[in-house]
Every structure is written in structure tokens, then in C-alpha cells.
Enzyme design. Structure first.
Site, PDB file in Angstrom:
ATOM      1  N   CYS A  28      -1.690   9.518   2.605  1.00  0.00           N
ATOM      2  CA  CYS A  28      -1.496   9.184   1.324  1.00  0.00           C
ATOM      3  C   CYS A  28      -2.619   9.621   0.237  1.00  0.00           C
ATOM      4  O   CYS A  28      -2.136   9.672  -1.341  1.00  0.00           O
ATOM      5  CB  CYS A  28      -0.760   7.482   0.958  1.00  0.00           C
ATOM      6  SG  CYS A  28      -2.407   6.452   2.055  1.00  0.00           S
TER       7      CYS A  28
ATOM      8  N   GLU B 230       0.667  -1.687  -0.488  1.00  0.00           N
ATOM      9  CA  GLU B 230       0.165   0.163  -0.085  1.00  0.00           C
ATOM     10  C   GLU B 230       0.633   0.871   0.103  1.00  0.00           C
ATOM     11  O   GLU B 230       1.418   1.138   0.911  1.00  0.00           O
ATOM     12  CB  GLU B 230      -0.838   0.242   1.288  1.00  0.00           C
ATOM     13  CG  GLU B 230      -1.908   0.769   1.127  1.00  0.00           C
ATOM     14  CD  GLU B 230      -2.766   0.843   3.063  1.00  0.00           C
ATOM     15  OE1 GLU B 230      -3.008   2.356   3.288  1.00  0.00           O
ATOM     16  OE2 GLU B 230      -3.021   0.278   3.363  1.00  0.00           O
TER      17      GLU B 230
END
Length: 492
Positions: free
Chosen positions: A277, A243
Site C-alpha cells: 500500500c 487502513e
């Protein structure tokens, strides 16, 4: 003693490390990294603990995980303070992180049954059954921006599935990692099921290079994710879940309610001091008077954002970045874009030299060539203007990343077009890019991940499917395949 291996707290034998508050400079944590031998010891402990843990009934594993949730609730104030002081984020936001950790437990239990439970189909002569089995020993690499919640999103589903783990927190948030592991210890995890190794690059490389690992679960930067992918190349037997970050676009098409659009943009770009993010990095604003008015209002309101200490009262919207070096990196990225020809709309500013407190920056880059396609992990928003919606989608997709994308518009048809054409794992409509639901998958395409989304889908990479055809007894079929003769011959 800052390592937890095979149920014992021990002293690291590697490099000495200390963690300070990124705003005050106060020393929060000191300890030694795990060296390669201790990392190997942690893996051996996890391997030895795996057979018994995997054979435990699911209800037994669930009970320990639920006890951890109870402990999180009981120690919420303590863990909130640890996260706030270590990361520099305001207490209100650290508290929401702990709440997310608590909520993750029930969600992960539901996801386990929905995604990786047992399914049985009756057949005429038996049954077809789908079961799932744990991989074995998994490494978990945690990030610093959500040092409790994001590793928790790997650890909880992995333990529920029956895996055993070695957890390496970010070297920038060792205190949070240690605090969380102490709660797992109190929850009653058997020795070796979960192990903690502290350290930086050397410790991480020692962990990721272990032959006896069955997989690695990672949340962090694209550069580190690519490095891990290269390191594990040629090892298809190991599960790798990456991720990574994003260079995320937010399209402002229709701003009839300017203040609402500005609020959504602030939440998308600057919450957590831009250290999510999914934060908007690229703001795509339609040309014209409405877009001009929106940008003017955005600069006005963003210019009033004053980052504060984690313990300020009243609390600030944003706190410090993870380190003074991180703040300096954002300043350098802004100056680089100015040098390329960008027009600064709001200059970022260090509140106090030597600290991580940094005000937001906004710079317009319309028509500027060679802008780096990178994730600047902080409160810097790049602006492009566009003439028509097709151009906005083209600009949005002009990145190697593909994590999140958003649209502000009253036109449902435009959102439907974006859903068809956007290359992003998260596509939101009139919602902040930073809004995500644990009941949905979380992940991206391109340089944002390797098609192993987390959250609701984390259960998928924590177990592998086993298919079975079953019958309680063996009988000869009434109809045989051509060419088979089971008639009994008379003895001569």
C-alpha cells in the site's frame, strides 16, 4: 474443516472455494465459505468468551501471545512456504514477512504499556488513575498482500488488550489464514477468544453487519474501506479502524548518485510486485539533464527485472501478483494511460499468459489531463516532470489519498518544507517509501484511512480509556462550597 469457531474446526456451509498458486495453477486449498449463520455463531462464541478473557491478568494474556511467537519461530519455514506459494512472492520475501510477525509480539507488548497501560497521579486527597479497557468483540478483515503480517498487526494488540475476535482472511489467501490460526490454537487460546471465518464478499458483509460487534479493524482497498464506513455510519459506539491504500508520490530532486536513487526507486515502486500500500505510484522527477539521466538509468535497470516463481533458485527480486486477473488489471491501467496521451518508457509484459507474472511498466504522464487518481496495485509507475520544488509538492499533494510520500535530495531544508506541506502519514527522506518501522505509527490521511494508524498506535484503537478519581475513605471537606451549611441544628 476450514472454519475455527468456539475452539472447534468445522466445515463451512457457504459457497465452495478453492485457492490456486497464481503462477503454477496448483490447487493449494479447498473449502467452503462461512454462511451468515456461522458468522453469527462465531460472534456469539466471541461474546461468550469475552468476560473471562478480559478479566485475565495481562500477564496471562501476554504468556499466550508469547507462546504464539515461539510457535511462529518453530514453524517459520513452513509458514514461509505457505505464504510464498499462496501469494506468488519469492521465498526470501515471504520469510521476511514471518520475521515481521515474530517481531510484532514484543513490539505490541511494549506499545500496550506505553500507549494503553495504567498511569496514576497522586492528589492531595487521593489519586487520579488512567486505565484502559477492551472494546469487546472485534472483527478483523485481512488483506492478501501480507496475509500473515498485516492481520497479525491487528490480532496481537487486540488480544493483548483483552478483546475477543472474529478473523476473516482475504478470500485470496485462505490457506495462510488457516495456517496462522492453527498456531494460535496450539498456543492455548481459550475457546471463542479467536474465531476464523473464511469467505468472500457475502461472508464479509455478514460479519460487518452484525449488531453485536463492538468494532471492525480493516486493511485493504479504499473502495472496500469506504463501503465499510458507510455500512457502519450512524453507529458511533463501534470502533472502526481503516487502513487503506495510496497513490503515493516519490520526488526525485537531487540524483548525484544515480544508481542509489534508482535502487531506492525500485524498492519503492516494484518490491512485492508493486503490491504494497505504500508503494510509489507517482514518480516526480525534476526537469533537466540530471533528471533525464536518472530516468534513462531507471528504465535500463527496471527493464532487467524478471519476475520469477516463488521457488526459483536463484531467487528473483519480484514474484507473481496475487492472481492473473490482478496482472490483467495492471495491463489495462497501462493501456488506459497510453490512450490518454501517456508516453511509455517501459512497457509491462506478461511473462506467460494465464499466470500472474508481470514485468514492471513505466509511463510518463507530464501534461496529460484526466489521469485517474487511483491506486493501481501492481508494478506500474507513473512519471511526471516538474520545474521547481514548490511544483513538486503541489503535484505530490494532488491526490485524494495521503499514505506515503518521499524525497530524494541532499537538501535538508527541502525535507523540512515537505514535512510542513505534505499530506501523508508517512514522509521519508532518502529512504524507500516501502520502508516502515513497527515502533512508529503506520497510516495515512484522506482516502488512505480514518485517523486510526496501526503499528505502534494499534494499541490505541484496541482499548478505550477509563479515568478515575479515587480516595480510600470519604471525609467532609475542610472548606465547603458557598451556600452549603452542614451545621447541626438543636432539636426543638
Amino acid at each position: 474443516m476450514t472454519l475455527w469457531i468456539n475452539g472447534d474446526w468445522i466445515t463451512g456451509q457457504g459457497e465452495r472455494r478453492r485457492k490456486t498458486n497464481p503462477v503454477s495453477g496448483e490447487i493449494l486449498w479447498q473449502g467452503n465459505d462461512a454462511n451468515a449463520a456461522q458468522v453469527a455463531e462465531a460472534c456469539q462464541a466471541a461474546r461468550a468468551a469475552f468476560p473471562r478473557w478480559a478479566r485475565q491478568p495481562f500477564a496471562a494474556r501476554q504468556a499466550i501471545v508469547e507462546k504464539f511467537a515461539v510457535l511462529l519461530e518453530a514453524h517459520k519455514a513452513e509458514l514461509t512456504e505457505v505464504i510464498a506459494r499462496e501469494t506468488g512472492k519469492p521465498r526470501w520475501e515471504a520469510a521476511t514477512e514471518v520475521t515481521a510477525m515474530i517481531n510484532k509480539i514484543a513490539i505490541s507488548i511494549k506499545a500496550y504499556h506505553a500507549r494503553t497501560g495504567e498511569q496514576k497521579s497522586e492528589l492531595v486527597d487521593g489519586a487520579a488513575t488512567l486505565r484502559h479497557r477492551p472494546h469487546g468483540v472485534l472483527a478483523v478483515f485481512g488483506p492478501y498482500n501480507f496475509p500473515g503480517h498485516l492481520p497479525n498487526g491487528h490480532i496481537v494488540p487486540a488480544l493483548l488488550a483483552g478483546n475477543t475476535l472474529i478473523f476473516k482472511p482475504s478470500e485470496l489467501t485462505p490457506w495462510t489464514g488457516e495456517t496462522v490460526i492453527k498456531l494460535w490454537e496450539r498456543a492455548g487460546l481459550p475457546a471463542g477468544v479467536l474465531n476464523l471465518v473464511q469467505g468472500g464478499r457475502e461472508t464479509g458483509q455478514a460479519l460487518s453487519s452484525l449488531d453485536d460487534l463492538d468494532g471492525l479493524l480493516f486493511t485493504g482497498s479504499a473502495s472496500t474501506g469506504y463501503q465499510l464506513h458507510r455500512q457502519l455510519s450512524g453507529q458511533p459506539e463501534k470502533i472502526l479502524a481503516l487502513e487503506m491504500g495510496g497513490n503515493n508520490p516519490l520526488i526525485i530532486e537531487d540524483v548525484a548518485n544515480i544508481d542509489a536513487a534508482v535502487h531506492l526507486t525500485l524498492q519503492s515502486a516494484f518490491i512485492t510486485a508493486g503490491q504494497r500500500c505504500t508503494c510509489a505510484r507517482r514518480l516526480l522527477v525534476k526537469q533537466g539533464a540530471q533528471g533525464d539521466a536518472f530516468l534513462a538509468r531507471l528504465v535500463d535497470v527496471a527493464g532487467r527485472l524478471q519476475p520469477g516463481r516463488w521457488d526459483d533458485d536463484p531467487q528473483s527480486f519480484i514474484g507473481g501478483l496475487i492472481s492473473a486477473q490482478a496482472a490483467q488489471h495492471v495491463m489495462e491501467a497501462w493501456r488506459q494511460r497510453e490512450a490518454l496521451g501517456g508516453r511509455t518508457l517501459l512497457a509491462p509484459r506478461k511473462v506467460k499468459e494465464g499466470t500472474s507474472l508481470l514485468t514492471p511498466g513505466i509511463i510518463e504522464l507530464t501534461g496529460v489531463a484526466d489521469v485517474p487518481d487511483e491506486e493501481v496495485f501492481g508494478p506500474l509507475l507513473n512519471v511526471w516532470r516538474y520545474a521547481h520544488f514548490d511544483e513538486a509538492i503541489r503535484l505530490a499533494n494532488n491526490t485524494r489519498f495521503g499514505l506515503s510520500c518521499g524525497l530524494v535530495s541532499t537538501d535538508r531544508a527541502q525535507f523540512e518544507q515537505l514535512l510542513l506541506e505534505a499530506r501523508a502519514g508517512i514522509v521519508n527522506w532518502n529512504k524507500p517509501l516501502t520502508g516502515a518501522a513497527s515502533t512508529a505509527p503506520f497510516g495515512g490521511v484522506g482516502a488512505s484511512g480514518n485517523h486510526r494508524p496501526s503499528a505502534w498506535y494499534a494499541a490505541d484503537y484496541c482499548a478505550w480509556p477509563m479515568a478515575s478519581l479515587e480516595s480510600p475513605e470519604l471525609t467532609l471537606p475542610a472548606t465547603l462550597s458557598p451556600g452549603l451549611d452542614f451545621s447541626r441544628r438543636e432539636a426543638v
